[in-house]
Motif scaffolding. Structure first.
Motif, short mmCIF file in Angstrom:
data_model
loop_
_atom_site.label_atom_id
_atom_site.label_comp_id
_atom_site.label_asym_id
_atom_site.label_seq_id
_atom_site.Cartn_x
_atom_site.Cartn_y
_atom_site.Cartn_z
N GLY A 63 37.89 39.66 43.11
CA GLY A 63 39.03 40.56 43.03
C GLY A 63 40.21 39.98 43.81
O GLY A 63 40.16 38.81 44.26
N GLY B 148 41.35 39.96 46.66
CA GLY B 148 41.20 39.35 47.99
C GLY B 148 40.96 37.85 47.95
O GLY B 148 41.34 37.14 48.88
N GLU C 56 44.46 34.44 50.09
CA GLU C 56 44.72 33.23 50.87
C GLU C 56 45.56 32.21 50.07
O GLU C 56 45.88 31.15 50.58
CB GLU C 56 43.40 32.63 51.36
N PHE D 99 46.04 44.79 46.19
CA PHE D 99 46.63 46.04 45.70
C PHE D 99 46.56 47.16 46.72
O PHE D 99 47.51 47.91 46.91
CB PHE D 99 45.88 46.52 44.44
N ARG D 100 45.42 47.26 47.34
CA ARG D 100 45.21 48.40 48.23
C ARG D 100 45.50 48.00 49.67
O ARG D 100 45.65 46.83 49.96
CB ARG D 100 43.81 48.97 48.02
N MET E 45 49.81 51.23 42.27
CA MET E 45 48.80 51.90 41.44
C MET E 45 49.46 52.77 40.36
O MET E 45 48.89 53.00 39.31
CB MET E 45 47.89 52.78 42.31
N PHE F 251 45.20 51.02 34.03
CA PHE F 251 44.43 52.25 34.22
C PHE F 251 44.65 53.12 32.99
O PHE F 251 45.76 53.22 32.48
CB PHE F 251 44.87 52.99 35.48
N THR G 216 33.20 39.10 45.97
CA THR G 216 34.17 38.76 47.02
C THR G 216 35.60 39.12 46.64
O THR G 216 36.01 38.99 45.49
CB THR G 216 34.06 37.26 47.41
N VAL H 100 37.23 50.09 41.61
CA VAL H 100 37.69 50.25 40.24
C VAL H 100 36.53 50.04 39.26
O VAL H 100 35.81 49.05 39.31
CB VAL H 100 38.87 49.29 39.94
N SER I 277 36.52 35.63 55.40
CA SER I 277 37.40 35.48 54.24
C SER I 277 36.65 34.67 53.19
O SER I 277 35.71 33.91 53.51
CB SER I 277 38.69 34.76 54.64
N SER I 278 37.05 34.81 51.95
CA SER I 278 36.34 34.09 50.88
C SER I 278 36.51 32.59 51.04
O SER I 278 35.56 31.83 50.78
CB SER I 278 36.81 34.57 49.50
#
Ligand code: APR
Length: 239
Positions: free
Chosen positions: A20, A22, A26, A32-33, A45, A156, A181, A187, A225-226
């Motif tokens: 997603g 996140g 980087e 989004f959130r 949103m 949406f 990750t 969602v 972090s990923s």
């Protein structure tokens, strides 16, 4: 804990990633959130809906054009590259909610874009679809058929492409490791993918600096972090 996870990953036959916003954080692309959930004074949103588009298509196009510029200027980060490299050692499928194309630019071959792509446009009425190579000149692009064009993304209130979703479920149901990750997992239906993996007895690993609504359902939650955690994973295969 990391050793145990590493062993399981090394012995896995098929790893499915659910990614997603996140993972692209980087690369400088906002999530989004949380603190990034505002664009100018608008709640993002509220903009990512079919109703918002028909109420104010100019505003929604402006938001997408601005995001596309940022995405074109961004580069994949070590998280995207690590997933692409893992694909050399084991069967890897990426099920992404992201529309930024960064997994593909990093070299991942097997990517299903659950929410479409910001790099494509489509007609709101006819079957016209096209990849955008350069910035759009028109403020409100119109199709040859006379109807309004829109970004080829899932908003949406809309269904996912059924063929893509069907294949996503099949991959999730077949993996022995699922790595989730960069997603808040709020969602639907993307947040049901870990359930399909669990039904196959897969190991669920979450990589996210923050807790998510499904953290308790994970076998392992890595609060990293990923880019950091995925680089560590790929080094297991190199050695
Ligand atoms: N590495 C890993 N995870 C990170 C990082 C990072 N560097 N930075 C932030 N995160 C995590 C956050 O903690 C959060 O849990 O990424 C998650 C981002 O969550 P959302 O903004 O909700 O993004 P996502 O889950 O992709 O949203 C799903 O909602 O708005 C729609 O269609 C849009 O595809 C999107 C969907």
């Amino acid at each position: 804990m990391f050793k145990e996870v590493a062993k399981k990953i090394k012995n896995s036959k098929k790893i499915v990633f659910v990614t997603g916003a996140g993972i692209s954080q980087e690369s400088g692309i906002p999530t989004f959130r949380g603190k990034d959930g505002l664009w100018r004074k608008y709640d993002v949103m509220q903009l990512a809906t079919i109703n918002a588009f028909y109420e104010n298509p100019l505003l929604v196009w402006e938001w997408y054009n601005e995001r596309r510029k940022g995405i074109f200027a961004a580069k994949p980060n070590p998280g995207h590259y690590a997933i692409a490299e893992l694909g050399k050692y084991v069967d890897v499928v990426v099920l992404t909610q992201n529309i930024d194309g960064l997994h593909q630019r990093a070299g991942s071959l097997n990517v299903l874009e659950l929410h479409g792509s910001i790099i494509r446009i489509k007609c709101t009425v006819c079957n016209f679809k096209e990849e955008i190579k350069n910035e759009l000149n028109d403020v409100l692009p119109i199709c040859k058929c006379g109807n309004i064009l829109r970004p080829d993304v899932v908003w949406f209130g809309e269904s996912l492409d059924q063929d893509i979703w069907k294949h996503a479920i099949i991959h999730a149901s077949q993996c022995d490791v699922m790595i989730i990750t960069g997603t808040s997992l709020v969602v639907s239906p993307a947040n049901t993918l870990p359930i399909y993996a669990k039904q196959n007895n897969a190991m669920l690993i979450e990589i996210n600096p923050e807790k998510t609504v499904m953290s308790l359902n994970m076998d392992y939650s890595l609060r990293k972090s990923s880019a950091v955690a995925l680089s560590e994973f790929v080094s297991i295969f190199r050695n």
